[in-house]
Design an enzyme around this catalytic site. Structure first.
Site, PDB file in Angstrom:
ATOM      1  N   GLU A 100      -5.772   1.126   5.310  1.00  0.00           N
ATOM      2  CA  GLU A 100      -5.917   1.702   6.646  1.00  0.00           C
ATOM      3  C   GLU A 100      -6.994   0.994   7.453  1.00  0.00           C
ATOM      4  O   GLU A 100      -6.848   0.794   8.658  1.00  0.00           O
ATOM      5  CB  GLU A 100      -6.215   3.204   6.568  1.00  0.00           C
ATOM      6  CG  GLU A 100      -5.015   4.063   6.170  1.00  0.00           C
ATOM      7  CD  GLU A 100      -3.841   3.951   7.136  1.00  0.00           C
ATOM      8  OE1 GLU A 100      -4.043   3.564   8.291  1.00  0.00           O
ATOM      9  OE2 GLU A 100      -2.702   4.240   6.707  1.00  0.00           O
TER      10      GLU A 100
ATOM     11  N   ASP B  35      -2.530   7.225  16.226  1.00  0.00           N
ATOM     12  CA  ASP B  35      -2.963   5.846  16.419  1.00  0.00           C
ATOM     13  C   ASP B  35      -2.280   5.299  17.674  1.00  0.00           C
ATOM     14  O   ASP B  35      -1.649   6.041  18.422  1.00  0.00           O
ATOM     15  CB  ASP B  35      -2.622   5.000  15.185  1.00  0.00           C
ATOM     16  CG  ASP B  35      -1.128   4.750  15.076  1.00  0.00           C
ATOM     17  OD1 ASP B  35      -0.357   5.548  15.643  1.00  0.00           O
ATOM     18  OD2 ASP B  35      -0.731   3.768  14.430  1.00  0.00           O
TER      19      ASP B  35
ATOM     20  N   TYR C 122      -8.847   8.463  13.471  1.00  0.00           N
ATOM     21  CA  TYR C 122      -7.506   8.104  13.011  1.00  0.00           C
ATOM     22  C   TYR C 122      -7.475   7.874  11.503  1.00  0.00           C
ATOM     23  O   TYR C 122      -6.643   8.451  10.791  1.00  0.00           O
ATOM     24  CB  TYR C 122      -6.970   6.851  13.718  1.00  0.00           C
ATOM     25  CG  TYR C 122      -5.847   6.242  12.924  1.00  0.00           C
ATOM     26  CD1 TYR C 122      -4.594   6.839  12.917  1.00  0.00           C
ATOM     27  CD2 TYR C 122      -6.063   5.138  12.084  1.00  0.00           C
ATOM     28  CE1 TYR C 122      -3.561   6.344  12.125  1.00  0.00           C
ATOM     29  CE2 TYR C 122      -5.047   4.638  11.289  1.00  0.00           C
ATOM     30  CZ  TYR C 122      -3.805   5.251  11.316  1.00  0.00           C
ATOM     31  OH  TYR C 122      -2.809   4.775  10.516  1.00  0.00           O
TER      32      TYR C 122
ATOM     33  N   TRP D  51       0.826  -1.217   0.000  1.00  0.00           N
ATOM     34  CA  TRP D  51       0.000   0.000   0.000  1.00  0.00           C
ATOM     35  C   TRP D  51       0.857   1.263   0.000  1.00  0.00           C
ATOM     36  O   TRP D  51       0.327   2.364  -0.024  1.00  0.00           O
ATOM     37  CB  TRP D  51      -0.953   0.022   1.199  1.00  0.00           C
ATOM     38  CG  TRP D  51      -0.308  -0.301   2.512  1.00  0.00           C
ATOM     39  CD1 TRP D  51       0.310   0.578   3.342  1.00  0.00           C
ATOM     40  CD2 TRP D  51      -0.221  -1.590   3.131  1.00  0.00           C
ATOM     41  NE1 TRP D  51       0.781  -0.076   4.451  1.00  0.00           N
ATOM     42  CE2 TRP D  51       0.468  -1.413   4.354  1.00  0.00           C
ATOM     43  CE3 TRP D  51      -0.656  -2.867   2.779  1.00  0.00           C
ATOM     44  CZ2 TRP D  51       0.735  -2.461   5.220  1.00  0.00           C
ATOM     45  CZ3 TRP D  51      -0.380  -3.910   3.647  1.00  0.00           C
ATOM     46  CH2 TRP D  51       0.293  -3.705   4.851  1.00  0.00           C
TER      47      TRP D  51
END
Length: 363
Positions: free
Chosen positions: A33, A131, A113, A20
């Site tokens: 995510e 996070d 987040y 990613w």
DNA sequence: AATCCGTGGTT
DNA sequence: TAACCAAGGAT
């Protein structure tokens, strides 16, 4: 003064390669995510690759059948994430993603987040990305006497992070802070000797790194469950978990959760009967629970299940059952051939039973 | 606001 | 084995 430049330099030399991170399209970042929520990156990699191969774009995903897509999420856990993804995909189908964290935060399954991460990584918005990793780094660097969860949701933390965001490369900085927490400032055995922040880290300077972040323990409940393998004409009875709070829309073998060990077979049979189809005679179900196959335990988030798996030496047949006019199967029940078991999304406990059945020549 | 929601790996 | 852990979100 927070050593932001040292952190950024460290990241540019040491960042791990993930699929990613190849391209920064919003669709791929969003999927990654969500998959990364409460899940280690190494576990996400194979899921992400298969997902992106099968559903390479928002539109391809929006057109997919839920049950097929769920198969690509099977094994990752926290399946509410999956349902959020599908809702968001259909909500945004034919449109484009919002670019502001505030708007992203309104999408199903996109919390504070994830919204900040997408806004920062993809759209280069200047926002605090906090996070669990960031919370842990902060707890040590500033010696904050709180748990990670408390730090992460405290509005003061947001202001703190904004105050240390560099003027340039703030998106890289945010990603670097996460990476540092994951690779160096780990929960256990942190590598302080390799940390670009160590020289000004309050916890390290006071030699109390292991103290932070604070942890609060919690007791784990126990649940006892009994599964009944019901086989008819070489097909297995499965139930879909519709309208449930957990493992929503996943399939399982008929299971009764009870909170005592050693519940009578009669009571178990009655409980199973209510799920399978109201009208099956209890006598018949008793016959279905004649042989214990095996038992195992499985830990969920907030309880641990001790599961016994029972089957029958009596073989049912469609003919025999259809003669009983009272026989009616539950709406969410299906008989499925052994080969087709892998085409239904299962949670880990049911998957364990499935593996047992697939490994055996017969039950 | 405290609690729930999965899983596989590590200690 | 039991306890704990890992890139949170929703209610």
């Amino acid at each position: 003064m927070f050593p932001a430049q040292a952190l950024i330099s460290w990241f540019k030399k040491n960042s791990r390669a993930f699929p990613w991170r190849n391209r920064r399209g919003v669709y791929g970042v969003w999927i990654s995510e969500v998959m990364l929520q409460q899940t280690q990156a190494s576990r996400v990699i194979p899921f992400y690759k298969k997902w992106m191969q099968r559903f390479p774009s928002l539109n391809s995903l929006a057109q997919a059948r839920d049950e097929e897509a769920l198969l690509y999420f099977e094994g990752l856990g926290y399946y509410k994430r999956f349902h959020g993804i599908m809702k968001t995909a259909r909500l945004l189908s034919g449109k484009s993603f919002p670019k502001q964290a505030e708007l992203l935060n309104k999408l199903p399954g996109v919390g504070k987040y994830t919204a900040a991460a997408i806004a920062s990584l993809v759209f280069k918005q200047r926002v605090a990305v906090i996070d669990g990793n960031v919370a842990r780094v902060l707890s040590r660097y500033f010696a904050i006497e709180s748990s990670c969860a408390e730090i992460a949701k405290d509005s003061k933390t947001e202001a703190l992070v904004e105050s240390i965001l560099p003027k340039r490369e703030y998106a890289v900085f945010s990603e670097a802070l996460i990476e540092l927490g994951a690779v160096v400032c780990k929960k256990q055995q942190p590598s302080c000797n390799a940390c670009p922040l160590a020289l000004s880290c309050a916890a390290w300077l006071s030699k109390r790194v292991e103290r932070y972040p604070l942890v609060l323990g919690r007791a784990q409940k126990k649940v006892f469950s009994t599964i009944g393998i019901i086989e008819k004409d070489n097909q297995f009875l499965l139930l879909k978990r519709e309208n449930k709070t957990r493992l929503t829309d996943m399939w399982e073998f008929p299971i009764l959760e009870h909170h005592k060990q050693g519940l009578s077979k009669q009571a178990i049979a009655k409980g199973l009967r209510e799920q399978i189809g109201e009208q099956i005679a209890i006598e018949e179900l008793n016959l279905l629970l004649t042989r214990k196959l095996f038992s195992f335990s499985h830990s969920y988030t907030s309880f641990k299940a001790y599961v016994e798996v029972w089957a029958s030496d009596v073989k049912l047949s469609h003919e025999k059952l259809s003669k009983k006019k009272s026989y009616r199967l539950a709406k969410n029940a299906r008989y499925v051939r052994k080969k087709a078991l892998l085409k239904k999304p299962f949670g880990a406990a049911a998957a364990r039973v499935r593996e047992y059945l697939l490994a055996k020549a017969s039950t």
